[in-house]
Design a protein around this motif. Structure first.
Motif, PDB file in Angstrom:
ATOM      1  N   THR A   4      47.470   0.204 -25.230  1.00  0.00           N
ATOM      2  CA  THR A   4      46.306   1.075 -25.057  1.00  0.00           C
ATOM      3  C   THR A   4      45.300   0.386 -24.141  1.00  0.00           C
ATOM      4  N   GLY A   5      44.770   1.124 -23.187  1.00  0.00           N
ATOM      5  CA  GLY A   5      43.743   0.582 -22.310  1.00  0.00           C
ATOM      6  C   GLY A   5      42.461   0.309 -23.081  1.00  0.00           C
ATOM      7  N   THR A   6      41.787  -0.789 -22.748  1.00  0.00           N
ATOM      8  CA  THR A   6      40.577  -1.163 -23.480  1.00  0.00           C
ATOM      9  C   THR A   6      39.364  -1.329 -22.561  1.00  0.00           C
ATOM     10  N   THR A   7      39.403  -2.277 -21.646  1.00  0.00           N
ATOM     11  CA  THR A   7      38.226  -2.646 -20.860  1.00  0.00           C
ATOM     12  C   THR A   7      38.565  -2.716 -19.380  1.00  0.00           C
ATOM     13  N   ARG A   8      37.675  -2.203 -18.543  1.00  0.00           N
ATOM     14  CA  ARG A   8      37.873  -2.348 -17.101  1.00  0.00           C
ATOM     15  C   ARG A   8      37.632  -3.803 -16.682  1.00  0.00           C
ATOM     16  N   VAL A   9      38.390  -4.249 -15.683  1.00  0.00           N
ATOM     17  CA  VAL A   9      38.238  -5.603 -15.163  1.00  0.00           C
ATOM     18  C   VAL A   9      38.365  -5.584 -13.642  1.00  0.00           C
ATOM     19  N   ARG A  10      37.756  -6.592 -13.017  1.00  0.00           N
ATOM     20  CA  ARG A  10      37.883  -6.771 -11.573  1.00  0.00           C
ATOM     21  C   ARG A  10      38.721  -8.016 -11.304  1.00  0.00           C
ATOM     22  N   LEU A  11      39.681  -7.888 -10.408  1.00  0.00           N
ATOM     23  CA  LEU A  11      40.586  -8.979 -10.074  1.00  0.00           C
ATOM     24  C   LEU A  11      39.851 -10.039  -9.262  1.00  0.00           C
ATOM     25  N   VAL A  12      39.873 -11.269  -9.764  1.00  0.00           N
ATOM     26  CA  VAL A  12      39.214 -12.383  -9.073  1.00  0.00           C
ATOM     27  C   VAL A  12      40.247 -13.226  -8.322  1.00  0.00           C
ATOM     28  N   SER A  13      41.342 -13.594  -8.996  1.00  0.00           N
ATOM     29  CA  SER A  13      42.391 -14.389  -8.368  1.00  0.00           C
ATOM     30  C   SER A  13      43.697 -14.156  -9.104  1.00  0.00           C
ATOM     31  N   VAL A  14      44.802 -14.472  -8.420  1.00  0.00           N
ATOM     32  CA  VAL A  14      46.133 -14.301  -8.997  1.00  0.00           C
ATOM     33  C   VAL A  14      46.877 -15.619  -8.929  1.00  0.00           C
ATOM     34  N   ASP A  15      47.539 -15.981 -10.019  1.00  0.00           N
ATOM     35  CA  ASP A  15      48.319 -17.205 -10.116  1.00  0.00           C
ATOM     36  C   ASP A  15      49.801 -16.830 -10.235  1.00  0.00           C
ATOM     37  N   ALA A  16      50.603 -17.275  -9.268  1.00  0.00           N
ATOM     38  CA  ALA A  16      52.031 -16.962  -9.257  1.00  0.00           C
ATOM     39  C   ALA A  16      52.886 -18.185  -9.560  1.00  0.00           C
ATOM     40  N   SER A  17      52.310 -19.199 -10.190  1.00  0.00           N
ATOM     41  CA  SER A  17      53.038 -20.454 -10.405  1.00  0.00           C
ATOM     42  C   SER A  17      53.975 -20.395 -11.613  1.00  0.00           C
ATOM     43  N   GLY A  18      53.815 -19.417 -12.482  1.00  0.00           N
ATOM     44  CA  GLY A  18      54.636 -19.324 -13.679  1.00  0.00           C
ATOM     45  C   GLY A  18      55.733 -18.289 -13.552  1.00  0.00           C
ATOM     46  N   PRO A  19      56.385 -17.947 -14.654  1.00  0.00           N
ATOM     47  CA  PRO A  19      57.464 -16.958 -14.614  1.00  0.00           C
ATOM     48  C   PRO A  19      56.971 -15.537 -14.410  1.00  0.00           C
ATOM     49  N   PHE A  20      55.682 -15.291 -14.647  1.00  0.00           N
ATOM     50  CA  PHE A  20      55.076 -13.983 -14.399  1.00  0.00           C
ATOM     51  C   PHE A  20      53.670 -14.204 -13.870  1.00  0.00           C
ATOM     52  N   LEU A  21      53.110 -13.176 -13.256  1.00  0.00           N
ATOM     53  CA  LEU A  21      51.770 -13.288 -12.687  1.00  0.00           C
ATOM     54  C   LEU A  21      50.720 -13.370 -13.779  1.00  0.00           C
ATOM     55  N   THR A  22      49.737 -14.230 -13.556  1.00  0.00           N
ATOM     56  CA  THR A  22      48.532 -14.229 -14.378  1.00  0.00           C
ATOM     57  C   THR A  22      47.342 -14.082 -13.445  1.00  0.00           C
ATOM     58  N   ALA A  23      46.199 -13.722 -14.006  1.00  0.00           N
ATOM     59  CA  ALA A  23      45.044 -13.480 -13.148  1.00  0.00           C
ATOM     60  C   ALA A  23      43.759 -13.870 -13.844  1.00  0.00           C
ATOM     61  N   GLU A  24      42.799 -14.287 -13.037  1.00  0.00           N
ATOM     62  CA  GLU A  24      41.423 -14.414 -13.500  1.00  0.00           C
ATOM     63  C   GLU A  24      40.753 -13.068 -13.258  1.00  0.00           C
ATOM     64  N   LEU A  25      40.074 -12.559 -14.282  1.00  0.00           N
ATOM     65  CA  LEU A  25      39.519 -11.217 -14.236  1.00  0.00           C
ATOM     66  C   LEU A  25      38.080 -11.208 -14.734  1.00  0.00           C
ATOM     67  N   GLU A  26      37.248 -10.472 -14.053  1.00  0.00           N
ATOM     68  CA  GLU A  26      35.860 -10.297 -14.472  1.00  0.00           C
ATOM     69  C   GLU A  26      35.756  -9.008 -15.282  1.00  0.00           C
ATOM     70  N   GLU A  27      35.298  -9.103 -16.509  1.00  0.00           N
ATOM     71  CA  GLU A  27      35.132  -7.906 -17.331  1.00  0.00           C
ATOM     72  C   GLU A  27      33.970  -7.074 -16.808  1.00  0.00           C
ATOM     73  N   LEU A  28      34.182  -5.764 -16.693  1.00  0.00           N
ATOM     74  CA  LEU A  28      33.172  -4.863 -16.143  1.00  0.00           C
ATOM     75  C   LEU A  28      32.526  -4.045 -17.257  1.00  0.00           C
ATOM     76  N   GLU A  29      31.214  -4.077 -17.297  1.00  0.00           N
ATOM     77  CA  GLU A  29      30.486  -3.297 -18.293  1.00  0.00           C
ATOM     78  C   GLU A  29      30.445  -1.831 -17.862  1.00  0.00           C
ATOM     79  N   GLU A  30      30.495  -0.928 -18.827  1.00  0.00           N
ATOM     80  CA  GLU A  30      30.400   0.503 -18.549  1.00  0.00           C
ATOM     81  C   GLU A  30      28.951   0.945 -18.721  1.00  0.00           C
ATOM     82  N   PHE A  31      28.279   1.251 -17.610  1.00  0.00           N
ATOM     83  CA  PHE A  31      26.906   1.730 -17.657  1.00  0.00           C
ATOM     84  C   PHE A  31      26.899   3.257 -17.711  1.00  0.00           C
ATOM     85  N   PRO A  32      25.988   3.853 -18.482  1.00  0.00           N
ATOM     86  CA  PRO A  32      25.999   5.320 -18.597  1.00  0.00           C
ATOM     87  C   PRO A  32      25.556   6.036 -17.327  1.00  0.00           C
ATOM     88  N   GLY A  33      24.553   5.508 -16.629  1.00  0.00           N
ATOM     89  CA  GLY A  33      24.025   6.214 -15.467  1.00  0.00           C
ATOM     90  C   GLY A  33      23.107   7.354 -15.887  1.00  0.00           C
TER      91      GLY A  33
END
Length: 246
Positions: free
Chosen positions: A114-143
Motif C-alpha cells: 500500500t502506498g504511504t508517503t510521497r518521496v523525492r529521489l535524492v540518489s541511487v545506489d547500485a552497489s548491491g543486488p538491488f537498487l537502493t535510494a536516498e529519499l526525501e520525505e515530502l509533506e502534503e500541504f492542503p493549499g
C-alpha cells in the motif's frame, strides 16, 4: 528535511498514497529485495519506494530474444535503466508498505503493498543486488480552498463515472462511498481516472492538495467531454489496477 534510505522498485505505473499495489515478483534483483524485506519483523513496516520509469524497461531482457526479438540479456540491479539510473526515473515517487509477501514454490513472490508517503529521489545506489535510494520525505500541504475543490472534484468524478458507464453500456460503481478528506480524494481520483502515465505523475508531483484537485477538475471535465462525444471509447475498470509483471 527527512532523508530515508529504502530499496527502490521502478515501475511503468504511478503509485499514490493510500492505493493498493499488487506485484508479481520474478526477477532475481527484486526477489533479493523481497528476501531482505522478509528479514524485517512482522510487526514493523516492510517499506520500499516505488518510482515511475521515465526512460527504460520495467522488465529487463533476461535472455537472447526475451522479452522481444531484439533484446540483449542484461544483468544486475540497473538492468534496463542505463548507466545512470537517476536519469531513468521520475524524481517523485511513493513509499510502499508490503503487508503481504508470499513466496511461491518456484522462488517467485506474490506481494501486496500500500502506498504511504510521497518521496523525492535524492540518489541511487547500485552497489548491491538491488537498487537502493536516498529519499526525501515530502509533506502534503492542503493549499487554498482544498475542501471546496474536493467537493467539486467528487461531483465531477461521479459525472465522469456515469459517462464512462454509459460508453460501456453497463452500470459502473466504486462499490463504496467516496471519501471526503481532500488529500485522500485527490489521490483516489488521480489513481482511478483513466489518464496516461505522465498525467498521473504530474498529479503525484503537485505541490499541494489544492493544486492537485484543481488539475483533476480540469482533467475530469475534459475526459468527460471526450467520452460524451465518443460513446464507444473503450475503457478498463476504474477501481481495478492490473498486477505489475515486475
Amino acid at each position: 528535511m527527512t532523508i530515508v534510505r529504502l530499496p527502490l522498485f521502478p515501475l511503468n505505473s504511478v503509485l499514490f498514497p493510500g492505493l493498493v499495489l499488487p506485484l508479481n515478483i520474478f526477477e532475481e534483483r527484486y526477489r533479493a529485495m523481497m528476501r531482505e524485506l522478509l528479514k524485517t519483523p512482522e510487526d514493523e513496516p516492510r517499506r520500499f519506494a516505488v518510482v515511475t520509469i521515465r526512460d527504460g524497461h520495467e522488465v529487463a531482457p533476461s535472455a537472447q530474444g526475451l522479452p522481444d526479438r531484439t533484446a540483449v540479456p542484461e544483468r544486475g540491479p540497473t538492468a534496463g535503466f542505463g548507466d545512470d539510473p537517476v536519469k531513468a526515473f521520475h524524481s517523485v515517487g511513493c513509499v510502499a508498505d508490503a503487508a503481504t509477501i508470499r513466496e511461491r514454490e518456484d522462488g517467485t513472490y506474490e506481494v501486496l503493498a500500500t502506498g504511504t508517503t510521497r518521496v523525492r529521489l535524492v540518489s541511487v545506489d547500485a552497489s548491491g543486488p538491488f537498487l537502493t535510494a536516498e529519499l526525501e520525505e515530502l509533506e502534503e500541504f492542503p493549499g487554498d480552498e482544498a475542501g471546496t475543490l474536493a467537493e467539486g472534484v467528487l461531483r465531477a468524478f461521479r459525472q465522469y463515472q456515469k459517462r464512462l458507464a454509459g460508453a460501456r453500456e453497463r452500470s459502473l460503481s466504486t462499490g463504496a462511498d467516496l471519501p471526503d478528506e481532500p488529500a485522500v480524494v485527490s489521490y483516489l481520483v488521480a489513481a482511478a481516472t483513466m489518464l496516461d502515465t505522465p498525467s498521473k505523475q504530474r498529479l503525484l508531483e503537485a505541490p499541494d492538495t489544492a493544486s492537485r484537485l484543481r488539475e483533476e477538475l480540469a482533467l475530469l471535465r475534459t475526459e468527460t467531454a471526450i467520452i460524451r462525444n465518443l460513446p464507444s471509447l473503450p475503457a478498463s475498470e476504474l477501481t481495478r489496477s492490473p498486477t505489475s509483471l515486475n
